[in-house]
Scaffold this motif. Structure first.
Motif, mmCIF file in Angstrom:
data_model
loop_
_atom_site.group_PDB
_atom_site.id
_atom_site.type_symbol
_atom_site.label_atom_id
_atom_site.label_comp_id
_atom_site.label_asym_id
_atom_site.label_seq_id
_atom_site.Cartn_x
_atom_site.Cartn_y
_atom_site.Cartn_z
ATOM 1 N N PHE A 220 0.878 -1.168 0.000
ATOM 2 C CA PHE A 220 0.000 0.000 0.000
ATOM 3 C C PHE A 220 0.910 1.211 0.000
ATOM 4 C CE2 PHE A 220 -1.819 3.543 2.279
ATOM 5 C CZ PHE A 220 -3.095 3.665 1.746
ATOM 6 N N LEU A 221 0.719 2.145 -0.964
ATOM 7 C CA LEU A 221 1.662 3.250 -1.099
ATOM 8 C C LEU A 221 1.018 4.630 -1.180
ATOM 9 C CD1 LEU A 221 4.124 1.597 -3.650
ATOM 10 C CD2 LEU A 221 4.501 1.926 -1.196
ATOM 11 N N GLN A 222 -0.308 4.698 -1.305
ATOM 12 C CA GLN A 222 -0.919 6.019 -1.395
ATOM 13 C C GLN A 222 -2.419 5.946 -1.127
ATOM 14 O OE1 GLN A 222 -3.205 7.262 -4.002
ATOM 15 N NE2 GLN A 222 -3.462 5.171 -4.766
ATOM 16 N N ILE A 223 -2.962 7.063 -0.630
ATOM 17 C CA ILE A 223 -4.407 7.152 -0.406
ATOM 18 C C ILE A 223 -4.968 8.400 -1.084
ATOM 19 C CG2 ILE A 223 -4.355 8.458 1.770
ATOM 20 C CD1 ILE A 223 -6.522 6.412 2.782
ATOM 21 N N VAL A 224 -4.232 8.896 -2.087
ATOM 22 C CA VAL A 224 -4.689 10.071 -2.833
ATOM 23 C C VAL A 224 -5.821 9.709 -3.779
ATOM 24 C CG1 VAL A 224 -4.009 11.742 -4.613
ATOM 25 C CG2 VAL A 224 -2.499 11.294 -2.680
ATOM 26 N N ASP A 225 -5.671 8.612 -4.511
ATOM 27 C CA ASP A 225 -6.642 8.227 -5.541
ATOM 28 C C ASP A 225 -7.045 6.768 -5.334
ATOM 29 O OD1 ASP A 225 -8.156 7.723 -7.768
ATOM 30 O OD2 ASP A 225 -6.758 8.632 -9.198
ATOM 31 N N LEU A 226 -8.274 6.564 -4.873
ATOM 32 C CA LEU A 226 -8.799 5.217 -4.662
ATOM 33 C C LEU A 226 -9.739 4.812 -5.784
ATOM 34 C CD1 LEU A 226 -9.462 5.363 -0.814
ATOM 35 C CD2 LEU A 226 -7.426 4.575 -2.027
ATOM 36 N N ASN A 227 -9.553 5.464 -6.939
ATOM 37 C CA ASN A 227 -10.337 5.112 -8.129
ATOM 38 C C ASN A 227 -9.437 4.784 -9.316
ATOM 39 O OD1 ASN A 227 -13.251 5.539 -7.320
ATOM 40 N ND2 ASN A 227 -12.373 7.506 -6.714
ATOM 41 N N LEU A 228 -8.202 4.398 -9.017
ATOM 42 C CA LEU A 228 -7.316 3.936 -10.074
ATOM 43 C C LEU A 228 -7.892 2.670 -10.707
ATOM 44 C CD1 LEU A 228 -3.907 4.422 -8.218
ATOM 45 C CD2 LEU A 228 -4.739 5.788 -10.140
ATOM 46 N N PRO A 229 -7.431 2.274 -11.885
ATOM 47 C CA PRO A 229 -7.981 1.081 -12.531
ATOM 48 C C PRO A 229 -8.025 -0.149 -11.634
ATOM 49 C CG PRO A 229 -6.602 2.260 -14.068
ATOM 50 C CD PRO A 229 -6.472 2.983 -12.755
ATOM 51 N N SER A 230 -6.987 -0.379 -10.830
ATOM 52 C CA SER A 230 -6.979 -1.585 -9.996
ATOM 53 C C SER A 230 -8.061 -1.542 -8.929
ATOM 54 C CB SER A 230 -5.606 -1.775 -9.342
ATOM 55 O OG SER A 230 -5.262 -0.679 -8.516
ATOM 56 N N TYR A 231 -8.382 -0.350 -8.423
ATOM 57 C CA TYR A 231 -9.462 -0.236 -7.445
ATOM 58 C C TYR A 231 -10.820 -0.476 -8.097
ATOM 59 C CZ TYR A 231 -6.836 1.366 -3.359
ATOM 60 O OH TYR A 231 -6.010 1.429 -2.264
ATOM 61 N N GLN A 232 -10.971 0.008 -9.324
ATOM 62 C CA GLN A 232 -12.242 -0.199 -10.024
ATOM 63 C C GLN A 232 -12.434 -1.665 -10.414
ATOM 64 O OE1 GLN A 232 -13.130 2.493 -13.215
ATOM 65 N NE2 GLN A 232 -12.391 4.301 -12.108
ATOM 66 N N GLN A 233 -11.371 -2.294 -10.880
ATOM 67 C CA GLN A 233 -11.473 -3.675 -11.369
ATOM 68 C C GLN A 233 -11.558 -4.698 -10.247
ATOM 69 O OE1 GLN A 233 -7.895 -3.967 -13.668
ATOM 70 N NE2 GLN A 233 -8.507 -2.386 -15.122
ATOM 71 N N ASN A 234 -10.871 -4.421 -9.139
ATOM 72 C CA ASN A 234 -10.708 -5.437 -8.089
ATOM 73 C C ASN A 234 -11.363 -5.069 -6.766
ATOM 74 O OD1 ASN A 234 -8.981 -6.937 -9.885
ATOM 75 N ND2 ASN A 234 -7.329 -5.514 -9.387
ATOM 76 N N GLY A 235 -12.251 -4.091 -6.804
ATOM 77 C CA GLY A 235 -12.869 -3.617 -5.569
ATOM 78 C C GLY A 235 -13.598 -4.678 -4.783
ATOM 79 N N ARG A 236 -14.053 -5.732 -5.465
ATOM 80 C CA ARG A 236 -14.778 -6.815 -4.778
ATOM 81 C C ARG A 236 -14.079 -8.164 -4.909
ATOM 82 N NH1 ARG A 236 -21.277 -5.705 -5.761
ATOM 83 N NH2 ARG A 236 -21.318 -3.643 -4.768
ATOM 84 N N VAL A 237 -12.818 -8.122 -5.286
ATOM 85 C CA VAL A 237 -12.052 -9.369 -5.401
ATOM 86 C C VAL A 237 -11.409 -9.673 -4.048
ATOM 87 C CG1 VAL A 237 -10.114 -10.512 -6.528
ATOM 88 C CG2 VAL A 237 -11.600 -8.994 -7.854
ATOM 89 N N PRO A 238 -11.614 -10.874 -3.506
ATOM 90 C CA PRO A 238 -10.974 -11.233 -2.227
ATOM 91 C C PRO A 238 -9.455 -11.214 -2.396
ATOM 92 C CG PRO A 238 -12.690 -12.811 -2.828
ATOM 93 C CD PRO A 238 -12.454 -11.954 -4.031
ATOM 94 N N ILE A 239 -8.688 -11.002 -1.339
ATOM 95 C CA ILE A 239 -9.208 -10.931 0.013
ATOM 96 C C ILE A 239 -9.276 -9.494 0.533
ATOM 97 C CG2 ILE A 239 -8.448 -13.238 0.615
ATOM 98 C CD1 ILE A 239 -6.044 -12.089 1.959
ATOM 99 N N LEU A 240 -8.698 -8.572 -0.234
ATOM 100 C CA LEU A 240 -8.660 -7.176 0.195
ATOM 101 C C LEU A 240 -9.665 -6.372 -0.619
ATOM 102 C CD1 LEU A 240 -7.154 -5.342 2.201
ATOM 103 C CD2 LEU A 240 -5.607 -4.725 0.339
ATOM 104 N N LEU A 241 -10.912 -6.349 -0.154
ATOM 105 C CA LEU A 241 -11.936 -5.569 -0.827
ATOM 106 C C LEU A 241 -11.629 -4.081 -0.673
ATOM 107 C CD1 LEU A 241 -15.092 -7.506 0.443
ATOM 108 C CD2 LEU A 241 -13.575 -8.073 -1.443
ATOM 109 N N LYS A 242 -12.117 -3.280 -1.615
ATOM 110 C CA LYS A 242 -11.839 -1.840 -1.612
ATOM 111 C C LYS A 242 -12.272 -1.191 -0.307
ATOM 112 C CE LYS A 242 -12.898 2.418 -4.153
ATOM 113 N NZ LYS A 242 -13.493 2.988 -5.386
#
Length: 404
Positions: A220-242
């Protein structure tokens, strides 16, 4: 009587897990993932643990964080007579040292390992398997750092302990059979955050030897943008949900959860900082190949001064190392970064990789195409718990260490 109690507890645990499952967002595992059923089972087991912890906390039996710590500490270690293991203190910090006994080498590389757990969970005991494996396979002296945990020890005590342990080893390396010119720091998840922050803190230190390298495992390296592609694509992928990512992060720094929607919108970043961070944190710097599973640019929301003041510590490079100044990043040591395709934190690693390479830092990048957050940690359990991607990741880390 004992049998009835055991049955009752099992039924209760299952009920709590099911309730927790339906209370939170459903998991979504991409169809291209070859071990989908196994990951679904893992997701359910994790929900069982989190759900039971929440239930026991609410009824006043035991706090959520202490219950989860106990669960993690029940992980049995591998027996290995090829390692000499001893518990010490580096200054005030508890450490456990793993030294191979099979080699005649008197001065090995040294690896400090900072465990994950979002600053609140994890321990030397929980990461026994990881550290024993790295010591044995890479023929290194591994130092597992038992840094203090929140909430008993508020942030940034975790960073301070990791920095203290690192400087102590750099100063006393030869006392532990370590070549002071071959000290590497390593960590997974929030341990990767600590690794990046410690490496940055040491760049201008002239009183200790330079680090040989840093290893960041899905950090984990930043909390500026939580809508980067990986957050959009994997927001509900286990084990670390968005949602779980932000909740755990805010609990780590003891911040209330009331304005999480504002953080998702980016309202905690004022306009001047938003302009500054755009050159480091932007979806424009994510290669197109990582947007093919879907990405939609997010609308810009006006910043909130109240939200910024409340969550200002989150923008400190100790918490968000990607926000360090260029003058610091340009002096960092050689780096290994492991990212996972199905991880909300994937793009943090990709953005840091770009920053390092832009400053001429040598980066070895391992991307696990079927990896998810935690896959490397789970690889050491074998059988039904291990995933092929995690095993591959472990081997890549060992190969990198052997070159140091």
């Amino acid at each position: 009587m004992e049998l009835l109690l055991a049955i009752f507890l099992a039924v209760l645990a299952a009920f709590v897990a099911i309730a927790f499952y339906y209370e939170h967002p459903r998991a979504e595992i991409p169809h291209g993932f070859s071990e989908r059923r196994k990951l679904y089972v893992l997701h359910y087991v994790m929900n069982l643990g989190f759900g039971l912890a929440t239930f026991l906390d609410k009824v006043g039996i035991v706090s959520e964080v202490h219950f989860l710590r106990v669960l993690m500490d029940t992980i049995p270690p591998f027996e290995d007579k090829r390692l000499l293991i001893k518990d010490l203190r580096f200054e005030r910090v508890k450490v456990r040292i793993y030294q191979p006994q099979t080699s005649k080498c008197s001065q090995r590389r040294g690896v400090l390992y900072f465990h994950g757990g979002v600053g609140r969970l994890g321990s030397i005991r929980a990461y026994e398997r990881t550290c024993r494996y790295l010591a044995r396979k890479s023929d290194s002296v591994v130092v597992s750092v038992g840094y203090r945990l929140a909430p008993e020890h508020p942030f940034p005590a975790q960073f301070e302990d990791c920095l203290a342990a690192t400087t102590h080893l750099l100063r006393t390396a030869q006392d532990h059979g370590v070549d002071p010119a071959r000290v590497i720091i390593c960590g997974d998840s929030s341990g990767g955050t600590l690794t990046a922050a410690v490496a940055q803190a040491l760049v201008n230190r002239g009183d200790v030897p330079k680090l040989r390298a840093q290893i960041l495992i899905y950090p984990f390296l930043q909390i500026v943008d939580l809508n980067l592609p990986s957050y959009q694509q994997n927001g509900r992928v286990p084990i670390l949900l968005k949602e779980r990512t932000v909740i755990l992060g805010l609990k780590y720094v003891n911040k209330d959860l009331s304005l999480i929607p504002e953080i998702f919108k980016g309202c905690h970043v004022p306009e001047d900082l938003r302009l500054k961070y755009q050159k480091w944190v932007s979806p424009d710097y994510i290669p197109q190949e990582f947007k093919t599973r879907g990405y939609k640019p997010s609308p810009t929301h006006p910043p909130s001064e109240e939200t910024h003041e409340r969550y200002k510590p989150l923008l400190d490079p100790v918490f968000s190392p990607l926000l360090a100044e260029d003058s610091v990043v340009a002096q960092l040591p050689e780096t290994f970064i492991l990212t996972c395709e199905f991880d909300v934190l994937r793009d943090d690693g990709l953005l840091y990789k770009k920053r390092l390479e832009d400053h001429g830092i040598k980066v070895t990048w391992c991307h696990l195409q079927e990896g998810f957050h935690g896959t490397v940690f789970l690889a050491l359990f074998g059988g039904a718990i291990a995933f092929r991607s995690g095993i591959k990741g472990l081997k890549k880390i060992v190969s990198f260490l052997r070159l140091m």
